[in-house]
Design an enzyme around this catalytic site. Sequence first.
Site, PDB file in Angstrom:
ATOM      1  N   LYS A  30       0.839  -1.208   0.000  1.00 37.73           N
ATOM      2  CA  LYS A  30       0.000   0.000   0.000  1.00 37.73           C
ATOM      3  C   LYS A  30       0.876   1.262   0.000  1.00 37.73           C
ATOM      4  O   LYS A  30       0.679   2.163  -0.812  1.00 37.73           O
ATOM      5  CB  LYS A  30      -0.943   0.008   1.228  1.00 37.73           C
ATOM      6  CG  LYS A  30      -1.863  -1.201   1.309  1.00 37.73           C
ATOM      7  CD  LYS A  30      -2.789  -1.141   2.512  1.00 37.73           C
ATOM      8  CE  LYS A  30      -2.084  -1.187   3.854  1.00 37.73           C
ATOM      9  NZ  LYS A  30      -1.401  -2.451   4.157  1.00 37.73           N
ATOM     10  N   ARG A  54      -9.826   0.714   9.177  1.00 42.03           N
ATOM     11  CA  ARG A  54      -9.322  -0.640   9.369  1.00 42.03           C
ATOM     12  C   ARG A  54     -10.312  -1.507  10.127  1.00 42.03           C
ATOM     13  O   ARG A  54     -10.046  -2.674  10.374  1.00 42.03           O
ATOM     14  CB  ARG A  54      -8.054  -0.525  10.206  1.00 42.03           C
ATOM     15  CG  ARG A  54      -7.056  -1.586   9.925  1.00 42.03           C
ATOM     16  CD  ARG A  54      -5.807  -0.936   9.520  1.00 42.03           C
ATOM     17  NE  ARG A  54      -4.612  -1.569   9.966  1.00 42.03           N
ATOM     18  CZ  ARG A  54      -3.425  -1.139   9.578  1.00 42.03           C
ATOM     19  NH1 ARG A  54      -3.332  -0.089   8.792  1.00 42.03           N
ATOM     20  NH2 ARG A  54      -2.353  -1.727   9.981  1.00 42.03           N
ATOM     21  N   ARG A 101      11.709  -5.413   4.313  1.00 46.17           N
ATOM     22  CA  ARG A 101      11.453  -3.980   4.092  1.00 46.17           C
ATOM     23  C   ARG A 101      12.473  -3.129   4.865  1.00 46.17           C
ATOM     24  O   ARG A 101      12.808  -3.413   6.008  1.00 46.17           O
ATOM     25  CB  ARG A 101      10.050  -3.613   4.575  1.00 46.17           C
ATOM     26  CG  ARG A 101       9.838  -2.089   4.574  1.00 46.17           C
ATOM     27  CD  ARG A 101       8.433  -1.670   4.794  1.00 46.17           C
ATOM     28  NE  ARG A 101       7.800  -2.316   5.921  1.00 46.17           N
ATOM     29  CZ  ARG A 101       6.495  -2.372   6.114  1.00 46.17           C
ATOM     30  NH1 ARG A 101       5.695  -1.817   5.234  1.00 46.17           N
ATOM     31  NH2 ARG A 101       5.991  -2.960   7.160  1.00 46.17           N
ATOM     32  N   ARG A 161      11.441  -1.304  10.667  1.00 46.75           N
ATOM     33  CA  ARG A 161      10.398  -0.981  11.655  1.00 46.75           C
ATOM     34  C   ARG A 161      10.404  -1.991  12.786  1.00 46.75           C
ATOM     35  O   ARG A 161      10.611  -3.186  12.560  1.00 46.75           O
ATOM     36  CB  ARG A 161       9.027  -0.972  10.963  1.00 46.75           C
ATOM     37  CG  ARG A 161       8.639   0.385  10.453  1.00 46.75           C
ATOM     38  CD  ARG A 161       7.456   0.369   9.565  1.00 46.75           C
ATOM     39  NE  ARG A 161       6.318  -0.382  10.054  1.00 46.75           N
ATOM     40  CZ  ARG A 161       5.154  -0.480   9.405  1.00 46.75           C
ATOM     41  NH1 ARG A 161       5.013   0.126   8.242  1.00 46.75           N
ATOM     42  NH2 ARG A 161       4.163  -1.170   9.894  1.00 46.75           N
ATOM     43  N   ARG A 190      -0.097  -9.404  12.976  1.00 53.69           N
ATOM     44  CA  ARG A 190      -0.730  -8.348  12.160  1.00 53.69           C
ATOM     45  C   ARG A 190      -1.583  -8.973  11.063  1.00 53.69           C
ATOM     46  O   ARG A 190      -2.650  -8.458  10.739  1.00 53.69           O
ATOM     47  CB  ARG A 190       0.353  -7.440  11.550  1.00 53.69           C
ATOM     48  CG  ARG A 190       0.914  -6.462  12.568  1.00 53.69           C
ATOM     49  CD  ARG A 190       2.254  -5.901  12.167  1.00 53.69           C
ATOM     50  NE  ARG A 190       2.267  -5.204  10.900  1.00 53.69           N
ATOM     51  CZ  ARG A 190       3.389  -4.884  10.247  1.00 53.69           C
ATOM     52  NH1 ARG A 190       4.565  -5.222  10.745  1.00 53.69           N
ATOM     53  NH2 ARG A 190       3.323  -4.232   9.113  1.00 53.69           N
TER      54      ARG A 190
HETATM   55  P1  AP5 Z   1       4.777  -1.609   1.747  1.00 55.96           P
HETATM   56  O1  AP5 Z   1       4.393  -0.777   0.584  1.00 55.96           O
HETATM   57  O2  AP5 Z   1       5.597  -0.981   2.817  1.00 55.96           O
HETATM   58  O3  AP5 Z   1       3.509  -2.359   2.356  1.00 55.96           O
HETATM   59  P2  AP5 Z   1       2.235  -1.815   3.159  1.00 55.96           P
HETATM   60  O4  AP5 Z   1       1.043  -2.461   2.559  1.00 55.96           O
HETATM   61  O5  AP5 Z   1       2.260  -0.320   3.224  1.00 55.96           O
HETATM   62  O6  AP5 Z   1       2.524  -2.499   4.546  1.00 55.96           O
HETATM   63  P3  AP5 Z   1       2.544  -1.962   6.063  1.00 55.96           P
HETATM   64  O7  AP5 Z   1       3.316  -2.998   6.827  1.00 55.96           O
HETATM   65  O8  AP5 Z   1       3.034  -0.551   6.172  1.00 55.96           O
HETATM   66  O9  AP5 Z   1       1.065  -2.037   6.391  1.00 55.96           O
HETATM   67  P4  AP5 Z   1       0.448  -2.205   7.759  1.00 55.96           P
HETATM   68  O10 AP5 Z   1      -0.950  -2.049   7.340  1.00 55.96           O
HETATM   69  O11 AP5 Z   1       0.775  -3.423   8.503  1.00 55.96           O
HETATM   70  O12 AP5 Z   1       1.171  -1.093   8.643  1.00 55.96           O
HETATM   71  P5  AP5 Z   1       0.700   0.328   9.156  1.00 55.96           P
HETATM   72  O13 AP5 Z   1       1.891   1.197   9.196  1.00 55.96           O
HETATM   73  O14 AP5 Z   1      -0.505   0.789   8.422  1.00 55.96           O
HETATM   74  O15 AP5 Z   1       5.526  -2.911   1.158  1.00 55.96           O
HETATM   75  C1  AP5 Z   1       6.056  -3.891   2.027  1.00 55.96           C
HETATM   76  C2  AP5 Z   1       7.378  -4.405   1.444  1.00 55.96           C
HETATM   77  O16 AP5 Z   1       7.126  -5.150   0.240  1.00 55.96           O
HETATM   78  C3  AP5 Z   1       8.364  -3.291   1.061  1.00 55.96           C
HETATM   79  O17 AP5 Z   1       9.656  -3.730   1.355  1.00 55.96           O
HETATM   80  C4  AP5 Z   1       8.166  -3.141  -0.469  1.00 55.96           C
HETATM   81  O18 AP5 Z   1       9.338  -2.701  -1.120  1.00 55.96           O
HETATM   82  C5  AP5 Z   1       7.799  -4.561  -0.881  1.00 55.96           C
HETATM   83  N1  AP5 Z   1       6.830  -4.625  -1.979  1.00 55.96           N
HETATM   84  C6  AP5 Z   1       5.762  -3.802  -2.194  1.00 55.96           C
HETATM   85  N2  AP5 Z   1       5.079  -4.208  -3.284  1.00 55.96           N
HETATM   86  C7  AP5 Z   1       5.717  -5.311  -3.754  1.00 55.96           C
HETATM   87  C8  AP5 Z   1       5.495  -6.180  -4.867  1.00 55.96           C
HETATM   88  N3  AP5 Z   1       4.458  -5.993  -5.717  1.00 55.96           N
HETATM   89  N4  AP5 Z   1       6.351  -7.225  -5.046  1.00 55.96           N
HETATM   90  C9  AP5 Z   1       7.398  -7.421  -4.200  1.00 55.96           C
HETATM   91  N5  AP5 Z   1       7.675  -6.617  -3.139  1.00 55.96           N
HETATM   92  C10 AP5 Z   1       6.832  -5.580  -2.926  1.00 55.96           C
HETATM   93  O19 AP5 Z   1       0.192  -0.013  10.660  1.00 55.96           O
HETATM   94  C11 AP5 Z   1       1.111  -0.319  11.680  1.00 55.96           C
HETATM   95  C12 AP5 Z   1       0.347  -0.470  12.995  1.00 55.96           C
HETATM   96  O20 AP5 Z   1      -0.280   0.786  13.373  1.00 55.96           O
HETATM   97  C13 AP5 Z   1      -0.824  -1.477  12.990  1.00 55.96           C
HETATM   98  O21 AP5 Z   1      -0.381  -2.802  13.232  1.00 55.96           O
HETATM   99  C14 AP5 Z   1      -1.712  -0.924  14.126  1.00 55.96           C
HETATM  100  O22 AP5 Z   1      -1.223  -1.281  15.397  1.00 55.96           O
HETATM  101  C15 AP5 Z   1      -1.558   0.595  13.968  1.00 55.96           C
HETATM  102  N6  AP5 Z   1      -2.598   1.163  13.079  1.00 55.96           N
HETATM  103  C16 AP5 Z   1      -2.395   1.751  11.863  1.00 55.96           C
HETATM  104  N7  AP5 Z   1      -3.560   2.142  11.332  1.00 55.96           N
HETATM  105  C17 AP5 Z   1      -4.532   1.792  12.200  1.00 55.96           C
HETATM  106  C18 AP5 Z   1      -5.955   1.904  12.197  1.00 55.96           C
HETATM  107  N8  AP5 Z   1      -6.614   2.453  11.152  1.00 55.96           N
HETATM  108  N9  AP5 Z   1      -6.639   1.428  13.269  1.00 55.96           N
HETATM  109  C19 AP5 Z   1      -6.003   0.871  14.335  1.00 55.96           C
HETATM  110  N10 AP5 Z   1      -4.653   0.722  14.399  1.00 55.96           N
HETATM  111  C20 AP5 Z   1      -3.912   1.181  13.338  1.00 55.96           C
END
Ligand code: AP5
Length: 217
Positions: A13, A88, A127, A160, A171
């Site tokens: 994403k 979410r 990542r 991270r 997660r």
């Molecule tokens: P990347 O683009 O970084 O993936 P992402 O989908 O953004 O993954 P996140 O881990 O950031 O999502 P998340 O939802 O777990 O974390 P968030 O920060 O929102 O890509 C991942 C890797 O793959 C990279 O290395 C990239 O280069 C590679 N890649 C990408 N596309 C690829 C492809 N097509 N092929 C191969 N490789 C590829 O949330 C963190 C925490 O915050 C949560 O656990 C929760 O505790 C809290 N939180 C956040 N939002 C909320 C909410 N709305 N409600 C409650 N708690 C929340």
Amino acid sequence: MIVVFLGPPGAGKGTQCQRLVERYGVKHLSSGDCLRRERQKNTDLGRRAQGYMDSGQLAPDDLIVAMMTQEIAAADGQAGVVLDGFPRTLAQARELDQALGGGGKKVDVALNLEVADDKLELRITGRRSCPQCGAAYHVAFNPPRKPGVCDRDGAVLVQRSDDTPEVVRNRIRTYHRQTAPLVDYYQRKGNLRRIDGNVEIGSVTQAMFGVLDLLVA
Ligand code: AP5
């Protein structure tokens, strides 16, 4: 244009959102990045979210909704917003609809980035992120030009703290339990678009542009 970006952790994403910003001039609002900034500043919100993030659970809806509705309001006047990681839960989705509806707006499209579970752990554990601009790289699939250094601003890349295999598995479980039901929610509203996120990064981008170009035309 208001875009909701759905998808499991590590689906890509954040990576794709950077490309949306470049093509459409929209503002990228990531709830995870907002929470990490709050933690860095050691605010009350950051401290309250910390334990949830480190264990792979979701932070409470009320904290997140208050934070994100503020961010969305502050982005008013931009070409649009892409919401990454928010909503979410169903409760967050309903609150978002209500908040947007108050200003005569709505979610225009919900993009669901679909990736098989067995790919996610490898993507996340490889990542590396830029602590300054938030750019995400992968040691094998999307390496920076100079190992360990951000292409954009030269900052040293970091891993991270919630990107460990154990927390990642939690997660993913949390995603299936609490976030996957949003796919049906947006499907019923008629604005869900599915994107195959299993393929390489450039192909995902092209599929996504194919959907959004129609929307902005
Ligand atoms: P990347 O683009 O970084 O993936 P992402 O989908 O953004 O993954 P996140 O881990 O950031 O999502 P998340 O939802 O777990 O974390 P968030 O920060 O929102 O890509 C991942 C890797 O793959 C990279 O290395 C990239 O280069 C590679 N890649 C990408 N596309 C690829 C492809 N097509 N092929 C191969 N490789 C590829 O949330 C963190 C925490 O915050 C949560 O656990 C929760 O505790 C809290 N939180 C956040 N939002 C909320 C909410 N709305 N409600 C409650 N708690 C929340």
